[in-house]
Structure formats: C-alpha cells, structure tokens
Design an enzyme around this catalytic site. Sequence first.
Site, mmCIF file in Angstrom:
data_model
loop_
_atom_site.group_PDB
_atom_site.id
_atom_site.type_symbol
_atom_site.label_atom_id
_atom_site.label_comp_id
_atom_site.label_asym_id
_atom_site.label_seq_id
_atom_site.Cartn_x
_atom_site.Cartn_y
_atom_site.Cartn_z
ATOM 1 N N GLU A 60 0.818 -1.218 0.000
ATOM 2 C CA GLU A 60 0.000 0.000 0.000
ATOM 3 C C GLU A 60 0.850 1.265 0.000
ATOM 4 O OE1 GLU A 60 -0.739 -2.657 1.862
ATOM 5 O OE2 GLU A 60 -2.790 -3.215 1.322
ATOM 6 N N HIS A 129 -10.242 -4.268 10.694
ATOM 7 C CA HIS A 129 -10.905 -4.114 9.400
ATOM 8 C C HIS A 129 -12.183 -3.288 9.502
ATOM 9 C CE1 HIS A 129 -8.132 -7.274 8.323
ATOM 10 N NE2 HIS A 129 -8.674 -7.521 7.163
#
Lengths: 327, 368
Positions: A60, A129
């Site tokens: 990322e 998450h």
Amino acid sequence: MAELQFREAIRAAIDEEMSQDEDIFVMGEEVAEYDGAYKVTEGLLDKHGPKRMIDTPISELGFAGIGVGAAMNGLRPIVEFMTFNFAVLAADQIINHASKARYMTGGQVEIPIVFRGPNASAGQLSATHSVSYDAMYAHFPGLKVIYTSEPADAKGLLKSAIRDDNPVLFMESEQMYGLKGEVPDEDDFTIPIGKAKVKREGSDVTVIAHGKMYHVATQAAEKLAKEDVDVEIVDPRTVKPLDIETIVKSIRKTNRCVIVDEAHPFGGLAAEVGYLIQREAFDYLDAPVQRVTLPDTNAPFAKNLFDEWLPSPDQVIDAINTVTYRK
Amino acid sequence: MAKKEKNAEEVSFTPEGTGIRTNGEIVRSTELPDPTDKKHTDLDLSDEDVVDMFEQMYLQRRFEERAMQMYQKGKFGGFLHLYMGQEAISTGTTYALNDDDDIITAYRDHGWGLVRGVSPKEGMAELYGKVTGCSKGKGGSMHFANVDKHFWGGYGIVGGHIPLGGGIAFANKYKQNGRVTACFLGDGAVPQGALHETLNMSQNWGLPCIYAVENNGYAMGTAVHRHSVGEIVDRADGFSMKKMVINGMDVLTVYEKMKEIADDVRENSEPWFVEIRTYRYRGHSMSDPMKYRTKEELEEYEQLDPVERIKNYLLDEDIIDEDKVEEIEDSVEDTVMEAIDFAEESDFPEKEALYDHMFAEDDYPFHR
Ligand SMILES: Cc1ncc(C[n+]2csc(CCOP(=O)(O)OP(=O)(O)O)c2C)c(N)n1
Ligand SMILES: [Mg+2]
C-alpha cells in the site's frame, strides 16, 4: 435514469472518465485480472487493457506513493485500496506527500489523484478491518474527502473527484456495493464536491448522516414517521470541504439536531459538526445537539457485541427523542 | 473519446496471470523442492511422534472441513481463511521448536492455533464469537492466540505482524532466555515494506528469529510471479541473511529443516529467511470464485496432500495399520463434533465485554 448498483455506478464513473482521458489509470490490489475484490472494476481490464488497469502487490505504501509521483508527473491515477483500513499503511504518502507537495513547492506540482475504496466496517471482520477513516483524513489540510451513501451521489461525485486537480479520498462501503438506486444517464452527470443534500424533508428535527449511516438514519426516520415525528435528513456527502450552510439552513427550520457518524466519538465528524452548529446556529437550537457514534472501543468480533458496537436505528431514535423531549 | 495511442496495447506493467489471460497456459510461479529421503528414525523421531504428527494434521484438516460446513450453514460470520493443504508446515515446525519458542503468524491461523495450544473447543468457539473462545470471542477466525503457550496469534493486516515477530525475538535476546521466534507470513506479505525493514534490523542486530514465508502460490487471486519479482527466498541475499527453500508438503521435511535452522538460530543468535513452498486447497476466503488457477493445478497438488502423505508413510512403514488409522480418524472426528457442540452451547460475551481488554486499568474513562 437507470437503476444501478452502487458498484455499477462507481464502475460507470471510472469507465466514462477513462474513456475520455487517456491519462487516467486504475491501480490497486486485485483490480484487474480478478475483476476487483468486490467486483467494482469488473470488465475494465478487458475494456481498457493492462496498461491502464494495474494489479499491484500488497504494497500500500509503495503503490499509493507511485500514484502520487505519477500524478505529479502528469497522469491522473485512481488508486484503489481494498479497504481504507489498509490505507493506513499508505498514510505517509497521502498525508505527508499528496496533501503537502503542492504547498511545499510553492505551487509547482499538481496532484490530481483519487484514492478510493470501502471505508469503515463490513460486518464481523474484527478490530483491524472496521475503522471509519473519513474524519481522520479530513483533519489534514490539502485533502478532499467524500463518503457517499447512494449510487447517484457516488457516480456524480466520483466523476468530479477524478476531474479534480487535487488529491481526493473517495470512500465507499462493502455493504453498500449491492445497493440499488436511480442514477441519471446523461454522459456528463456530475455532482460538485462540497455540496450537501437534503434527502428527506421534515420539520421536527435535522438528522445529519453520511455513508452507511445515512441508511441507519433513514430507517429511524421511517419508524418515527409512524409516530408523527417529521425527520429531515441532510447527507453531507462531502466531508471536506464541508457544506455547513445546508446543515445550518436545515437547523434554522427544525431547531434540533442529531448527528449520526460511523466513526469513534473523539474528534470525528460529529464533533466537528457539533462545534460548527453551536457557532453558526446557537440561537436557533431548542436542545443540545446529540450524536450517535461508535463507542470509544475497537470493533469486537462476536456478533452480539458487534451489533451493540455499530450505531443502530434505535440509538438514532433515542437521540431524536432526547432532542425533541419526547421521552 | 480520445484516440487510442497506436501501441497502447503493447505497454503493460504487471506480468500476466495464470491461465486466464494466457490462453490457458499455466505460468508456474514456484517449483517444489524435493522432500527429505530420511526416515523418521533418522530424524530422532519415535513411532509415537509420527503417529501424533498425523493426528495433529488430521485434526487441523477435519476442524476446518467442519468449520467450513458450519460457516456455510450460517452458524457464524466474518472471514474464514482455511489452512487446508498447509498443515505440514504448522505441524513440522511445532515439532522442530521447543515448547517455549515463540510463534506468530498471519490470519490463516487455525492450524497454527490447534497445534500450539488452542484446543478444538476454544478454537471453534472463537469462530462462533463465543466467550469461551481462545480470544474470548473478540478476535474471530483471524485472531486465534494462546500466548501462554507462546503462540502470539494470527494477525489480519498483511505484513503487520512481521515487525512484531522481530520484536518478540528482540525481547528474547535482551533477556538472553535462549528462545527462538518463528514468524510466519504469506507470499503476499513479501512485497510489504515492513518485511524489508524488519529483515535489515534483524540481521544487523542479530535477532534470534526465523522469518518463514508460506508460499502457497497466491496472494488472494494474484499468482506469486505477478506480485514478487524473482525467487522469494533471494530476498535474504540483500541482507546477507541465511536462507533456505523447503518442501512444505511433507511434514518430515519441514521438521528436519526447521530443526536445523532453529538449532543454528539458538546457537548463533542470527536470523534466517526461509521459503516454504506449499499450496492452498481452498479459496482465499469463503467467497473466492478461484478463476485465477486451473483445476488441473489444484488436482496436481491434491495428489501431494500432506495429510495423506504422512498417513501413507505410517502404513508403508508398518508403524500402524488401517484399523488404527481409522480409530484415530474417528476419535478426531468426535473431538471436532464435540467442539462444535461446545461452541454452539457456549454463551456470547456479556454486553459489558465491549469495554474489556481495551486498557490495562479497568476504570478507564471511555470517551462518550
Ligand atoms: C495491508 C493489507 N492489505 C490487504 C489486505 C487484504 N488481504 C488479506 S489477505 C490478502 C492476500 C495475502 O496473501 P498471502 O500473504 O499470500 O497469504 P495467504 O492468503 O496465501 O495465506 C490480502 C490482499 C490486508 N488484510 N492487509
Ligand atoms: Mg499466499
């Protein structure tokens, strides 16, 4: 008008913009050959080819930064994060570079980039998450932040985001991808960034809710309608720049306000809007502003705890009852 | 619409995939190295040890097969990443390490938990989000842990736990307690910066840690050669780190090699970078259409099933007979079914548990 799923509306926005501008490309994990982890980019590899639909490794920080550099050098990247929960790894590139390079170079560079993907929780995926990041990015000068609730808004605002010459964070939700809604057909349908929308007119109380929470607010409003409580819902759509005028206008009418936000309470959108309301509409308030947010804890896995954790229509109803002194 | 550039089709970035866009041709990411040709006795393992290895591996397999059924019946939610196909790695490693050596891994962690102190009951209850789960229902499938038994848990951010593994090893060196850390990661975590930063410090600081990649061919739908350049194991070279490639489909091989490596780490306080090649039999998670790989490839690896392999070894070497195998399988099945009953009958956490385990103190003033 056409009825589109949320994911189809996003896909249409990307597809239309890519068809008009060769400098736009998409990159992210599983966006091309896998057709998108949530099938948002389905078919775009076939249509636009591997040069413009780029599968990245799970890196990322690296691919977000490659996006920023490519944007500085004349391209218009759309960087997909599998969720914004993983964009935390890329925060340096977004916060230290995308938001600041124009300023630091005295305006010599331009960074027309969109970072997009689902935000916040999506069921029992546990603590790492499930976080809502729109207010966190909105904290930093130099970034525009959008978190939409319906397919039409998503399409119109994503097209504007792609055309914008600044870094824009565009947030979605795994749980809304299948949601259907009417979306205008015209080719150049866009919605300006920074404009809220009154999505339900009412006279008793203003509820401010965006993203997934817009639907929680709607459920609460529908229930209360049966008890003759007339709820107005304002969806900010863009978190930053925030359209406080539309919010204040509504409060001048209803004199009461509840903010529903999928973030934690400290320093979130609810906190910011609450402050602005007292500054801009203090004299119009008949009750202290209430907010419904996540609690100040991480997301639990257990179903019962998760349901307790996530803001619910009942919590919104309670808050509305409080500001209307009904109960 | 703007005109397409003449040669736009020729420009590309990411290498193409397996089968789908290559006219069915499989672009192999990895080759399995040969398994060991040693017998268990050459490895100082007793007959009981290998029988137990089989039992442990069969337990992991049955636990997940049943968990999958329960998931499909809607008994619990969240992600469910199955370890099936990789059981030789958890089992061989656990045998190779001392009981107080430390293990940490990513979210594909059921096998690791079961072989390292999470009972089937506590494991199943965790999947169900029950208070009797190994992580009290707070973590779910991705967060099995038994820290008392030096299993530090599964972690859900790809690459996020790698520095934690380094830190556990750092503390062990600091305390000079002789413990070795084994930090497992998927091939998909290899391109994460966290790995490279950690490897560099580990080598420079002499951390007693084994960084072991479970290369199962794919990161979600992305074949290894599409996400990582060259051979994974060669990452070690940039850090002058000791390295090895291991066949992960054979538990005796994993045991043999990991023992050698652990001995070396313990003796020299130097890290290793290890690539263990294996295969994931199921989809990435439960909702994976698996279009990125061919049926033939899956079948090829199913022929190498590590659980079948150790079972056949036991039979071929006359360590146990078919009846005994069946007896073991039946008793494992009973254990798993009991675990399911236990999970179903267990309670969900109390509402107040939402605020538990946030801070060390129990009177923290939560913001409202
Ligand atoms: C930082 C981060 N990015 C993306 C994801 C989403 N994700 C979860 S698992 C996975 C693939 C990981 O593959 P690998 O490391 O090979 O492990 P395997 O699933 O094969 O065991 C991805 C992309 C994540 N959890 N964390
Ligand atoms: Mg993998």
